[in-house]
Design a protein around this motif. Structure first.
Motif, PDB file in Angstrom:
ATOM      1  N   LEU A 111      32.886  31.963  60.906  1.00  0.00           N
ATOM      2  CA  LEU A 111      32.381  33.084  60.505  1.00  0.00           C
ATOM      3  C   LEU A 111      31.048  33.252  59.609  1.00  0.00           C
ATOM      4  N   LYS A 112      30.222  32.273  59.674  1.00  0.00           N
ATOM      5  CA  LYS A 112      28.987  32.167  58.952  1.00  0.00           C
ATOM      6  C   LYS A 112      28.178  33.385  59.265  1.00  0.00           C
ATOM      7  N   GLY A 113      27.772  34.011  58.104  1.00  0.00           N
ATOM      8  CA  GLY A 113      26.599  35.404  58.592  1.00  0.00           C
ATOM      9  C   GLY A 113      27.528  36.600  58.580  1.00  0.00           C
ATOM     10  N   CYS A 114      28.951  36.480  58.626  1.00  0.00           N
ATOM     11  CA  CYS A 114      29.876  37.544  59.049  1.00  0.00           C
ATOM     12  C   CYS A 114      29.793  38.655  57.988  1.00  0.00           C
ATOM     13  N   LYS A 115      29.981  40.046  58.151  1.00  0.00           N
ATOM     14  CA  LYS A 115      30.014  41.158  57.547  1.00  0.00           C
ATOM     15  C   LYS A 115      31.271  41.013  56.276  1.00  0.00           C
ATOM     16  N   SER A 116      30.646  40.892  55.135  1.00  0.00           N
ATOM     17  CA  SER A 116      31.629  40.636  54.047  1.00  0.00           C
ATOM     18  C   SER A 116      32.431  42.075  53.627  1.00  0.00           C
ATOM     19  N   VAL A 117      33.472  41.981  52.938  1.00  0.00           N
ATOM     20  CA  VAL A 117      34.346  43.060  52.464  1.00  0.00           C
ATOM     21  C   VAL A 117      34.500  42.720  51.094  1.00  0.00           C
ATOM     22  N   ALA A 118      34.963  43.983  50.277  1.00  0.00           N
ATOM     23  CA  ALA A 118      35.100  44.134  48.998  1.00  0.00           C
ATOM     24  C   ALA A 118      36.314  43.550  48.248  1.00  0.00           C
ATOM     25  N   THR A 119      37.412  43.332  49.106  1.00  0.00           N
ATOM     26  CA  THR A 119      38.959  42.958  48.493  1.00  0.00           C
ATOM     27  C   THR A 119      39.242  42.046  49.750  1.00  0.00           C
TER      28      THR A 119
ATOM     29  N   GLN B 118      47.282  45.514  32.908  1.00  0.00           N
ATOM     30  CA  GLN B 118      48.220  44.568  33.120  1.00  0.00           C
ATOM     31  C   GLN B 118      47.460  43.694  34.377  1.00  0.00           C
ATOM     32  N   ILE B 119      46.919  42.480  33.826  1.00  0.00           N
ATOM     33  CA  ILE B 119      46.236  41.723  34.912  1.00  0.00           C
ATOM     34  C   ILE B 119      46.884  41.078  35.787  1.00  0.00           C
ATOM     35  N   ALA B 120      48.230  40.939  35.775  1.00  0.00           N
ATOM     36  CA  ALA B 120      49.188  40.178  36.723  1.00  0.00           C
ATOM     37  C   ALA B 120      49.067  40.952  38.057  1.00  0.00           C
ATOM     38  N   ASP B 121      48.655  42.199  37.844  1.00  0.00           N
ATOM     39  CA  ASP B 121      48.659  42.984  39.135  1.00  0.00           C
ATOM     40  C   ASP B 121      47.916  42.569  40.471  1.00  0.00           C
ATOM     41  N   ILE B 122      46.834  41.745  39.843  1.00  0.00           N
ATOM     42  CA  ILE B 122      45.891  41.253  40.785  1.00  0.00           C
ATOM     43  C   ILE B 122      46.627  40.040  41.683  1.00  0.00           C
ATOM     44  N   LEU B 123      47.806  39.410  41.062  1.00  0.00           N
ATOM     45  CA  LEU B 123      48.413  38.297  41.229  1.00  0.00           C
ATOM     46  C   LEU B 123      49.793  38.814  42.191  1.00  0.00           C
ATOM     47  N   THR B 124      50.087  39.891  42.043  1.00  0.00           N
ATOM     48  CA  THR B 124      51.493  40.410  42.804  1.00  0.00           C
ATOM     49  C   THR B 124      51.232  41.458  43.775  1.00  0.00           C
TER      50      THR B 124
ATOM     51  N   ASP C 261      38.125  49.446  43.400  1.00  0.00           N
ATOM     52  CA  ASP C 261      37.804  49.437  41.892  1.00  0.00           C
ATOM     53  C   ASP C 261      38.547  48.816  41.039  1.00  0.00           C
ATOM     54  N   ARG C 262      40.041  48.945  41.346  1.00  0.00           N
ATOM     55  CA  ARG C 262      41.038  48.237  40.331  1.00  0.00           C
ATOM     56  C   ARG C 262      40.796  46.628  40.571  1.00  0.00           C
ATOM     57  N   PHE C 263      40.609  46.118  41.738  1.00  0.00           N
ATOM     58  CA  PHE C 263      40.541  44.966  41.933  1.00  0.00           C
ATOM     59  C   PHE C 263      39.383  44.234  41.083  1.00  0.00           C
ATOM     60  N   VAL C 264      38.337  44.910  41.527  1.00  0.00           N
ATOM     61  CA  VAL C 264      36.953  44.368  40.439  1.00  0.00           C
ATOM     62  C   VAL C 264      37.295  44.400  39.197  1.00  0.00           C
ATOM     63  N   TYR C 265      37.965  45.322  38.621  1.00  0.00           N
ATOM     64  CA  TYR C 265      38.084  45.444  37.232  1.00  0.00           C
ATOM     65  C   TYR C 265      38.976  44.339  36.674  1.00  0.00           C
ATOM     66  N   LEU C 266      40.233  44.072  37.362  1.00  0.00           N
ATOM     67  CA  LEU C 266      41.075  43.066  37.019  1.00  0.00           C
ATOM     68  C   LEU C 266      40.543  41.545  37.193  1.00  0.00           C
ATOM     69  N   ARG C 267      39.560  41.409  38.319  1.00  0.00           N
ATOM     70  CA  ARG C 267      38.976  40.259  38.612  1.00  0.00           C
ATOM     71  C   ARG C 267      37.868  39.880  37.246  1.00  0.00           C
ATOM     72  N   ASN C 268      37.465  40.784  36.771  1.00  0.00           N
ATOM     73  CA  ASN C 268      36.492  40.404  35.762  1.00  0.00           C
ATOM     74  C   ASN C 268      37.471  40.036  34.522  1.00  0.00           C
ATOM     75  N   LEU C 269      38.683  40.694  34.337  1.00  0.00           N
ATOM     76  CA  LEU C 269      39.387  40.498  33.032  1.00  0.00           C
ATOM     77  C   LEU C 269      39.947  39.033  33.465  1.00  0.00           C
ATOM     78  N   LEU C 270      40.047  38.529  34.598  1.00  0.00           N
ATOM     79  CA  LEU C 270      40.816  37.466  34.761  1.00  0.00           C
ATOM     80  C   LEU C 270      39.700  36.331  34.618  1.00  0.00           C
ATOM     81  N   GLY C 271      38.527  36.506  34.364  1.00  0.00           N
ATOM     82  CA  GLY C 271      37.542  35.536  34.132  1.00  0.00           C
ATOM     83  C   GLY C 271      36.686  34.999  35.425  1.00  0.00           C
ATOM     84  N   VAL C 272      36.842  35.648  36.449  1.00  0.00           N
ATOM     85  CA  VAL C 272      36.397  35.319  37.892  1.00  0.00           C
ATOM     86  C   VAL C 272      35.156  36.190  37.655  1.00  0.00           C
TER      87      VAL C 272
END
Length: 279
Positions: free
Chosen positions: A45-53, A244-250, A256-267
């Motif tokens: 998959l080198k050079g493949c088109k990326s996705v946001a989530t 609720q940060i745990a949403d990204i783990l469940t 938008d929701r994923f990016v917001y919680l990813r930042n709170l998670l410290g990633v």
């Protein structure tokens, strides 16, 4: 650490077990960029088109989805690689754990979902976990459950509140274990560990014994949470669902929701950190 353990100072750490380490006066940043790039290349998959989530929001996987069988060996290799990547990428923890449920007889749909996660990794090579210096070692927990989220094993009739209550009990068990470990490291947690829950009914059930009469079908092992609260080992606190940060783990989330919680998670990406340096 040299005051507590016998060791030799070899200078700043840059690599450890396949992880890259970036250190500045303000933070320590851990990443697995090189490993991630090798994984993407290994599976073509080198050079493949990326996705946001990593996952499509609200999509559910099940053992039998009507699609043809996929290459089991390749599927297991992909999932194993993703699980190792979660050491510095907790943002793909839920996706990797979900895929790991289908190691036996994976279907083409499972394989397609696994490759979607790889496409997400393709667009986030630079990401890792940031640890800010100077912060106290305070243990904080978040608990959440994806009620009836599995198509294969959602046979137990629990309400949303009861499912959240069970989740809080599991988080309490983990908190008690981590408190013991931290004490061994000289970081005793004097105050009760705050566990944030976004369900007021579950909190009431944990604090009020009267509610136990209405939840007899829940295994007794989960009711020890009340003892932990009374002993002030934990403190069950309400938090808003949006925080609720745990949403990204469940569960799978929208972009938008994923990016917001990813930042709170410290990633984060090392390029966006204050005072960062390129390694």
């Amino acid at each position: 650490m040299m005051k507590h353990y016998e060791m030799t100072d070899l200078g700043l750490l840059y690599h450890f077990l396949g992880m890259g380490v970036v250190q500045t006066n303000n933070f320590i940043f851990l990443h697995q960029k090189k490993y991630a790039m090798k994984v993407i290349e290994r599976f073509g998959l080198k050079g493949c088109k990326s996705v946001a989530t990593p996952l499509i929001a609200n999509e559910r996987l099940c053992k039998e989805d009507g699609s043809e069988m996929a290459d089991e060996s390749e599927y297991r290799q992909i999932v194993g690689s993703l699980l190792y990547l979660t050491a510095t990428r907790p943002d793909i923890m839920f996706a990797s754990s979900l895929l790991a449920r289908f190691m036996h007889n994976p279907t083409r749909k499972h394989m397609g979902t696994a490759k979607r996660v790889l496409r997400y990794v393709q667009g986030t090579f630079e990401y890792g976990v940031e640890y800010k210096k100077g912060k106290a070692a305070t243990l904080i927990g978040y608990c959440d459950s994806d009620w009836a989220g599995s198509e294969d094993d959602r046979r137990i009739a629990l309400s949303t509140a009861e499912a959240e209550y069970v989740s809080a009990a599991e988080a309490t068990s983990q908190a008690k274990w981590l408190r013991f470990i931290l004490e061994d490291f000289g970081e005793e947690q004097v105050e009760g560990t705050p566990i944030l829950c976004d369900n007021t009914s579950a909190i009431a059930m944990a604090k009020n014994p009267v509610f136990h009469q209405k939840s007899r079908h829940i295994s007794r092992k989960f009711h020890f949470i009340r003892e932990a609260i009374q002993a002030k080992e934990i403190e069950l606190i309400y938090c808003k669902s949006e925080d609720q940060i745990a949403d990204i783990l469940t569960k799978a989330l929208s972009k938008d929701r994923f990016v917001y919680l990813r930042n709170l998670l410290g990633v984060k990406t090392v390029k966006g950190l204050e005072g960062s340096v390129d390694k």
